[in-house]
Design an enzyme around this catalytic site. Sequence first.
Site, PDB file in Angstrom:
ATOM      1  N   HIS A 161      -3.849  -2.002  -6.395  1.00  0.00           N
ATOM      2  CA  HIS A 161      -3.296  -0.682  -7.100  1.00  0.00           C
ATOM      3  C   HIS A 161      -4.373   0.394  -7.639  1.00  0.00           C
ATOM      4  O   HIS A 161      -5.045  -0.119  -8.571  1.00  0.00           O
ATOM      5  CB  HIS A 161      -1.950  -1.034  -8.191  1.00  0.00           C
ATOM      6  CG  HIS A 161      -0.948  -1.824  -7.826  1.00  0.00           C
ATOM      7  ND1 HIS A 161      -0.208  -2.438  -8.330  1.00  0.00           N
ATOM      8  CD2 HIS A 161      -0.550  -2.277  -6.348  1.00  0.00           C
ATOM      9  CE1 HIS A 161       0.678  -3.218  -7.605  1.00  0.00           C
ATOM     10  NE2 HIS A 161       0.278  -3.184  -6.493  1.00  0.00           N
ATOM     11  N   ASP A 220       0.813  -1.206   0.152  1.00  0.00           N
ATOM     12  CA  ASP A 220      -0.005   0.001   0.117  1.00  0.00           C
ATOM     13  C   ASP A 220       0.953   1.355  -0.066  1.00  0.00           C
ATOM     14  O   ASP A 220       0.385   2.470   0.457  1.00  0.00           O
ATOM     15  CB  ASP A 220      -0.911   0.028   1.091  1.00  0.00           C
ATOM     16  CG  ASP A 220      -1.605  -1.259   1.603  1.00  0.00           C
ATOM     17  OD1 ASP A 220      -2.342  -1.719   0.349  1.00  0.00           O
ATOM     18  OD2 ASP A 220      -1.729  -1.900   2.677  1.00  0.00           O
TER      19      ASP A 220
END
Length: 471
Positions: free
Chosen positions: A85, A57
């Site tokens: 993503h 992340d």
Amino acid sequence: LLWRSCAVCYVRAWPLTSRAPRAIFSGGGSAPKAGMKRARNEAVNKLTVVLGAQWGDEGKGKVVDLLATEADIICRCQGGNNAGHTVVVDGKEYDFHLLPSGIINSKAISFIGNGVVIHLPGLFEEGDKNEKKGLKGWEKRLIISDRAHIVFDFHQAVDGLQEVQRQAQEGKNIGTTKKGIGPAYSSKASRTGMRVCDLLADFKEFSTRFKNLAQQYQSMFPTLEIDVDAQLKKLKEYAERIRPMVRDGVYFMYEAIHGPPKKILVEGANAALLDIDFGTYPFVTSSNCTVGGVCTGLGVPPVNVGEVYGVVKAYTTRVGIGAFPTEQLNAVGELLQTRGHEVGVTTGRKRRCGWLDLVILRYAHMINGFTAFALTKLDILDVLDEIKVGVAYKLNGKKIPYFPANMEILQKVEVEYETLPGWKSDTTAARKWDDLPPKAQNYIRFVENQVGVPIKWVGVGKSRESMIQMF
């Protein structure tokens, strides 16, 4: 022994270039004549690799998207649709899980390598969903390795059952995404998995193996229900849909590396601290998301890896349970979570938040050999009076120079912090180094000097334009 010594002499006399294997395959194994020139190494296209340097992340998708605008080929080498993503282009937000983020570039080829495990319904669902947002023609520019393993629906069901089992037996689970990734890699390791090439070959043989694997799982999990015929019918349909995309992945990458000049980008999923070997085991993913996974997941030699960029958030986050030395279970942690909108793309779970941990970054650098960092989400720190950075771990009062493998030991480490002054001003409009406040510049330089890796990009917002390039 005589043969082996001859073989060694032969290899020493002829360095293996891209031409050498063809000579060997064609029977050209005779020793070179006296006075002949040695074959020279041909110029090859190097791979540019983007990897997560924390627990995921970090904003890899944004860095990949930035580099993908000039890339000819964008590759995924490991993981599956457990990755998440987010890329924002022209005000539109795209979410990618299996598709490489670079699929947005209509002039580039996207490649899913053999190290990726593919859930076919998930792949097409993702493609269709992003198509509605404006992603056109993605199927025509996607290539899939025939050696990639398939995630079946029952792998996903088993993933959930295993989590329930862990909770009942140990009082805690791993916190998987329940996307079937672990069970699919387990099938791969136990040699009962099935690959894309199997699906596209004799479907009768594939069906037999599929039924056997389903029965194995049902014997282990009596409550598991599998509609074998319905799943096989769907798989046969998916087979025809992916057939035009499938190639021999090793040969595809070989030709890409040794062909005309090309920019080849590799997009890592997950991150260093989630690596199956080097992460905070057992709270990790099931693949190698460090640089070694690039070679095994695409079928390329290490010599062809060029720049390796590590993506780092300006603070630290983690989804799920497991050790997290710099976690802040206080107002600071809440502020980072709220300002940073720290919610998992794949799971929707809130991320745990804490100060930047340089011990983790040094450890990730030891494994990956980063050539530069991309530091993202600096703007989230804009409102803080002071900012702490974890610079060392202490165990029983003594500094340790390594990152502990054992989770019980990692839970006990004491973090040594350096406190830096906050800049207390908005950085989101900054587009070059000089636009950043001096105290923000100091924070960036501090990280560089402590880890020994230059920072090439600094992110101060969601859009492409908010990535400041330093050199």
